[in-house]
Design an enzyme around this catalytic site. Structure first.
Site, PDB file in Angstrom:
ATOM      1  N   SER A  87       0.779  -1.246   0.030  1.00 40.13           N
ATOM      2  CA  SER A  87      -0.100   0.021  -0.018  1.00 40.13           C
ATOM      3  C   SER A  87       0.919   1.356   0.161  1.00 40.13           C
ATOM      4  O   SER A  87       0.148   2.422  -0.211  1.00 40.13           O
ATOM      5  CB  SER A  87      -0.978   0.000   1.108  1.00 40.13           C
ATOM      6  OG  SER A  87      -2.225  -0.907   0.983  1.00 40.13           O
ATOM      7  N   LYS A  90       0.025   3.697  -2.723  1.00 39.17           N
ATOM      8  CA  LYS A  90      -1.146   4.867  -2.568  1.00 39.17           C
ATOM      9  C   LYS A  90      -0.350   6.233  -2.539  1.00 39.17           C
ATOM     10  O   LYS A  90      -0.957   7.305  -2.893  1.00 39.17           O
ATOM     11  CB  LYS A  90      -1.989   4.490  -1.707  1.00 39.17           C
ATOM     12  CG  LYS A  90      -2.635   3.160  -1.994  1.00 39.17           C
ATOM     13  CD  LYS A  90      -3.333   2.708  -0.994  1.00 39.17           C
ATOM     14  CE  LYS A  90      -4.183   1.420  -1.131  1.00 39.17           C
ATOM     15  NZ  LYS A  90      -4.271   0.329  -0.136  1.00 39.17           N
ATOM     16  N   SER A 154      -6.558   3.515   3.858  1.00 36.58           N
ATOM     17  CA  SER A 154      -5.744   2.713   2.996  1.00 36.58           C
ATOM     18  C   SER A 154      -6.805   1.924   1.906  1.00 36.58           C
ATOM     19  O   SER A 154      -6.376   0.739   1.728  1.00 36.58           O
ATOM     20  CB  SER A 154      -4.780   1.758   3.655  1.00 36.58           C
ATOM     21  OG  SER A 154      -3.891   1.278   2.781  1.00 36.58           O
TER      22      SER A 154
END
Length: 416
Positions: A87, A90, A154
């Site tokens: 993640s 991101k 997230s």
């Protein structure tokens, strides 16, 4: 050196000598004594990365501590080892969205439609076990809500909705992500999606630290999207996975990540006084380990280093201008001049200014006219352009004629 491009021979003096003859020694010293292979000093304000004799090891596959203002690496462990970003992907998704907002291509109030593909990333809308906002097919969600969903929660679903809204498809958005990574010099990073679920994507601790530092420098208002301790959407309240925000007031963001093939990641940003740091921890064994290691790195940085700027007001310095509509021009550093140095060697750093005794019009606003260098024990650590704060147009015929005679006579007499 003769006059080149309207610039006369340079004069060299420490910062304090701009307004008084005594040299002014400033506080600071180089973070580390060794420098990575390459130029002995960095140009245009980007301080050279030190290659530290690592004072300790951390419980993670890879880690970097980086100074946001200077780009200096203060700690590195396996910094170029490639791992799946999970993640941390991101961060780039957020950056591209915020840059599109800055460019006026989209607005925070724009509504994006949730696709079935995005809904599927939320476990088909069922809370539990996935990183998601839990969006529903057909929902029209504001871009602002989606940014919180990415940075705080997230949300994999939120990331895909943003990608599709900004680029028309995730494939097109991923191309933009990789193009932007190349522009930012993230040489060991390759994205395969907007959310980080692919185990075949790749990045490094060094690249993630640099990306986060760029985010902090260029999107300070965008940090809010990773700062909230929790966020509620559609009646579902979820906590921020970056629990360092609750443990240390210095921590300002940014992003966590996890994949089974890569381990637990955390890129944490923090500020204390003049210092702004990024700790990038990749491949830790658990959530608690990544937090502990990130905090260990941040404490190491804040306790052992200092960010230093020149004393005095360089913005009030002027240089004589001949043949112009004005007789002088204010000069200033083209960017904020700072270096990060070891706290225990404060008194040995000097800032040295190279400026010409005069300029000849025309002078353009932003034109480089000199150079400011941070020097420790005779070794240059970083340099910064000094530029004209305003333009000076060419003067009239008689002004040019008179100043031409003045310069000719000054040359004959050996002074300017």
């Amino acid at each position: 050196m003769g006059t080149v491009g309207g610039t006369s021979p340079a004069r060299h003096f420490p910062v304090g000598a701009l307004r008084r003859p005594a040299a002014l020694l400033l506080a600071a010293a180089l973070v580390l004594l060794l420098v990575l292979p390459g130029p002995a000093a960095a140009q245009n304000g980007e301080a050279a990365d030190p290659a530290p004799d690592r004072p300790f090891t951390v419980d993670a596959a890879a880690a970097v501590l980086l100074d946001v203002h200077t780009g200096q690496i203060l700690f590195a462990q396996n910094e170029n080892e490639r791992l799946a970003p999970a993640s941390l992907t991101k961060i780039m998704t957020l950056l591209l969205a915020l840059e599109d907002i800055d460019a006026g291509r989209v607005a925070l109030s724009d509504r994006a439609v949730v696709s079935e593909a995005a809904w599927n990333l939320a476990g088909r809308g069922r809370p539990g076990g996935v990183s998601a906002m839990f969006l529903n097919v057909g929902d029209q969600v504001t871009l602002e809500e989606l940014l919180y969903g990415i940075g705080v929660l997230s949300g994999n679903d939120a990331s895909l909705v943003v990608a599709e809204h900004l680029a028309g498809s995730e494939e097109a958005f991923v191309r933009r992500m990789n193009e932007r990574a190349a522009e930012l010099g993230l040489e060991n990073t390759h994205f395969l999606d907007s959310h980080g679920l692919s185990p075949d994507a790749a990045t490094t601790a060094a690249d993630m630290a640099r990306l986060a530092a760029y985010f902090v420098r260029t999107q300070p208002d965008g940090m809010i999207y990773s700062q909230l301790p929790e966020y509620t959407y559609a009646g579902i309240t979820q906590p921020n996975r970056n629990r360092l925000l609750l443990r240390d007031d210095r921590v300002t963001g940014l992003k966590t990540g996890y994949l089974g093939v890569a381990g637990y990641h955390l890129v944490a940003t923090a500020e204390s006084g003049e210092m702004s740091l990024v700790a990038a921890v990749l491949g830790a064994a658990s959530e608690s380990d990544r937090e502990r290691v990130a905090l260990e790195l941040l404490n190491y940085g804040f306790n052992n280093f200092r960010t230093v700027a020149p004393a005095g007001d360089l913005a009030s310095t002027t240089v004589r201008v001949y043949k112009g509509a004005a007789d002088q021009v204010t000069v200033q550093p083209g960017q904020r001049p700072v270096v990060t140095v070891a706290a225990g060697a404060v008194d040995r750093l000097q800032w040295q200014v190279d400026l010409p005794p005069h300029l000849e019009a025309p002078v353009a606003e932003g034109q480089q006219v000199g150079r400011l260098a941070a020097v420790l024990d005779g070794r240059e650590l970083a340099s910064f352009d000094i530029v004209a704060a305003a333009g000076v147009e060419r003067g009239g015929f008689f002004k040019v004629l008179v100043d031409t005679v003045r310069l000719f006579l000054a040359g004959l007499l050996g002074r300017r």
